[in-house]
Design a protein around this motif. Sequence first.
Motif, PDB file in Angstrom:
ATOM      1  N   TYR A 482       0.836  -1.196   0.000  1.00 34.76           N
ATOM      2  CA  TYR A 482       0.000   0.000   0.000  1.00 34.76           C
ATOM      3  C   TYR A 482       0.873   1.248   0.000  1.00 34.76           C
ATOM      4  O   TYR A 482       1.951   1.282   0.615  1.00 34.76           O
ATOM      5  CB  TYR A 482      -0.931  -0.012   1.224  1.00 34.76           C
ATOM      6  CG  TYR A 482      -1.873  -1.178   1.248  1.00 34.76           C
ATOM      7  CD1 TYR A 482      -2.961  -1.253   0.377  1.00 34.76           C
ATOM      8  CD2 TYR A 482      -1.677  -2.242   2.142  1.00 34.76           C
ATOM      9  CE1 TYR A 482      -3.816  -2.331   0.409  1.00 34.76           C
ATOM     10  CE2 TYR A 482      -2.538  -3.327   2.172  1.00 34.76           C
ATOM     11  CZ  TYR A 482      -3.603  -3.361   1.304  1.00 34.76           C
ATOM     12  OH  TYR A 482      -4.452  -4.427   1.331  1.00 34.76           O
ATOM     13  N   ASP A 484      -0.149   1.175  -3.253  1.00 28.71           N
ATOM     14  CA  ASP A 484      -0.324   0.538  -4.551  1.00 28.71           C
ATOM     15  C   ASP A 484      -1.304  -0.630  -4.413  1.00 28.71           C
ATOM     16  O   ASP A 484      -1.070  -1.570  -3.653  1.00 28.71           O
ATOM     17  CB  ASP A 484       1.031   0.036  -5.048  1.00 28.71           C
ATOM     18  CG  ASP A 484       0.917  -0.607  -6.428  1.00 28.71           C
ATOM     19  OD1 ASP A 484      -0.162  -0.491  -7.046  1.00 28.71           O
ATOM     20  OD2 ASP A 484       1.901  -1.222  -6.883  1.00 28.71           O
ATOM     21  N   ASP A 486      -2.690  -2.067  -7.411  1.00 24.70           N
ATOM     22  CA  ASP A 486      -2.781  -2.680  -8.732  1.00 24.70           C
ATOM     23  C   ASP A 486      -1.853  -3.875  -8.893  1.00 24.70           C
ATOM     24  O   ASP A 486      -2.146  -4.779  -9.673  1.00 24.70           O
ATOM     25  CB  ASP A 486      -2.451  -1.644  -9.822  1.00 24.70           C
ATOM     26  CG  ASP A 486      -3.449  -0.487  -9.834  1.00 24.70           C
ATOM     27  OD1 ASP A 486      -4.631  -0.750  -9.523  1.00 24.70           O
ATOM     28  OD2 ASP A 486      -3.044   0.648 -10.134  1.00 24.70           O
ATOM     29  N   THR A 487      -0.751  -3.898  -8.197  1.00 22.49           N
ATOM     30  CA  THR A 487       0.244  -4.956  -8.357  1.00 22.49           C
ATOM     31  C   THR A 487       0.299  -5.795  -7.090  1.00 22.49           C
ATOM     32  O   THR A 487       0.836  -5.351  -6.076  1.00 22.49           O
ATOM     33  CB  THR A 487       1.632  -4.363  -8.647  1.00 22.49           C
ATOM     34  OG1 THR A 487       1.542  -3.490  -9.773  1.00 22.49           O
ATOM     35  CG2 THR A 487       2.628  -5.482  -8.942  1.00 22.49           C
TER      36      THR A 487
END
Length: 658
Positions: A482, A484, A486-487
């Motif tokens: 975190y 992020d 998306d990945t």
Amino acid sequence: MRIRFFLFGILIVLGMQNVVAFSVPDRQKSGSEQDSVKASIQYLNYFLSRQGHWFPQSSEMEGRMRGLIQYIQAEKVDTLLKQLNAYKESEQRYFFRTPDNVTDSLKVPGYMDFPTVHEQMKKIDRSVRNSIVKDQIPVPEQLLQNIDEKARIISPDESYKLLGTKYVSIPDSLENFGALPDSLLTNPDDFRRLQRMDSTKRAMLDSARIKYNEIVLKQFVDSVSEAYRTEYIKQYSLKMQREFSDSIRYRNYRVLTAYNEQVMAAVNDSVESSLRILTNYVNAEQLSFWFHNTTKDSVEVFLSNTYPGQSRLFVKNEQNDSLGIRIQAVDRAAIRLLIDDGVTLTRFSQRQTKDVSFEPLLRPSSLQKVDKRFNVITPWILGADATFGFTQTFVNNWKKGGKSSLATLMVLKGYANYTSKKTSWENSVEIRNGWLKPADDKIQKNDDKFEFITRYGIQAYKKWYYSLEMDFETQFFKGFDYPDRDTPISGFLSPAKTLFKLGMDYKPSKDLSVLISPLTLKNIYVKDTVNVDQTNYGVSENRRSYWEPGLNADIKYKTNLTPDVTIQTKYKMFLNYHAPFSKFDVNWENTITMKISNYINMQALIHLLYDDNVTFATSSVDADGKTIYRAKWQFKEFVTIGFTYKLNKPMYKRERLN
């Protein structure tokens, strides 16, 4: 099962009927009797489960009690067979598996793995950047509006700032020329000459200012355009890569779905075949059933669902009159009685009576002792511990600062332990899951664990056991770094850690266990190589897993500081035989549990973890300018107060004696 029949008198009453059916019905219990049986079982289980610090005086007596309870609670085998046949006729699957759980996806024809997808996405990025002419990308007009305010241009009053720079070149006589002195204002010629010099200097500075502003504006427009076009190409490339990745993910899912359907069909066919073998075995099992007449003749009939037997017996009355009957086994729970053909029954007419005095019934010597038919063996102890806690914070206009948040944590633990004189089998499972919801962000995962451990031991000498253990650990949900989202950096079975251990286990008490395993195999497996980068866990790019041999040590200890405070520690260490002094793993968990009430407690967990195959980026770089990655100590700590529920239920198996 031994039953004495006086069939001759029964057949007389039945008259001319030549077929008699006999069945063994299930015992019908009244509602009050069922309630009393249930209450009695619960009452005995309270003491047998060691609640309230009650302990059995005799282990033999305890085993007999458990055997009696299990005999009452056990479901009849005929009922199980009936239910299995009904399920088979419904044409439903016995077992299923989702396509996401296919373990050998890399071997499925048509499946594209993560390295191949990653390489194709790189090709897409290069193709997009080579096909787009950056200068032909139009720049939105709103980005170039009010550029005079955004660019640092010079106003007419600030022209003097260009003096001494490369943007203006004026004679030395004019460069140091300033305001007109008052002493020259009386001479008209000097005044006009100096006035012309001042006008010339101003004109040169203004011309330089205009050129400088044109250069600044052009550079500003070029920088804005370059940034916009670069970002445009980047976003367009990411869009094409996402579309390609989504198409591959959908295609892989269809490929795995078709493959999984074939595997599920084969597995369920094998399961049905195994159930058919077991069902035939149970149906072929025979029950012994004895018939006796008044002259002590007897015959044995075998009851079976598959191979029903038949026997013949003569029944006699007091006058020694005989009547032949045939005994046929219908199934495991019913028999049929048939009278011999050609027999005519005639009722007797009473001609005389005789008073008979009966002797008091004496107990036969055969009933002086009751043989033991069952023995209770194999004590199982089943247990579980469930805890659910949450923390909620709300902040509004709080001067000292802070954020509203909501956090939850669920911990489920279960175990099934078997102990006999020479062997032991311990099984445990732990599920831990926690979530955090900040006020200004989405839900985040802060704890996720699934661990299953099974250990089988054979006593070697007193408190030492030869032991074989399997230790499996993974997580359920996807994990992110975190903010992020998306990945994903982890997921279900990505990674999964498995240890196979063979060694000696020292158990001086039920609260301490020390397992030394010189023969240990460690496996790290990453299932989802499309979304998760397996190299973060030491797995090569073209593989899903790796193996390491080594030495493993496990220490488990539990103690009660007070009746309401318990400390439990679990220490695990693995040394790699390839590099025993540089490659090792440490996993150390310490749990403190404080009981507040029967259903509320407080738990504190301190978890230290070190794995040389899990590395983190550092601020250092090597000679080639690449970031250096190193293994680090990982630390986790939490304290929670919540609801808890515990279960402890010993189970015993019944064994028939010869």
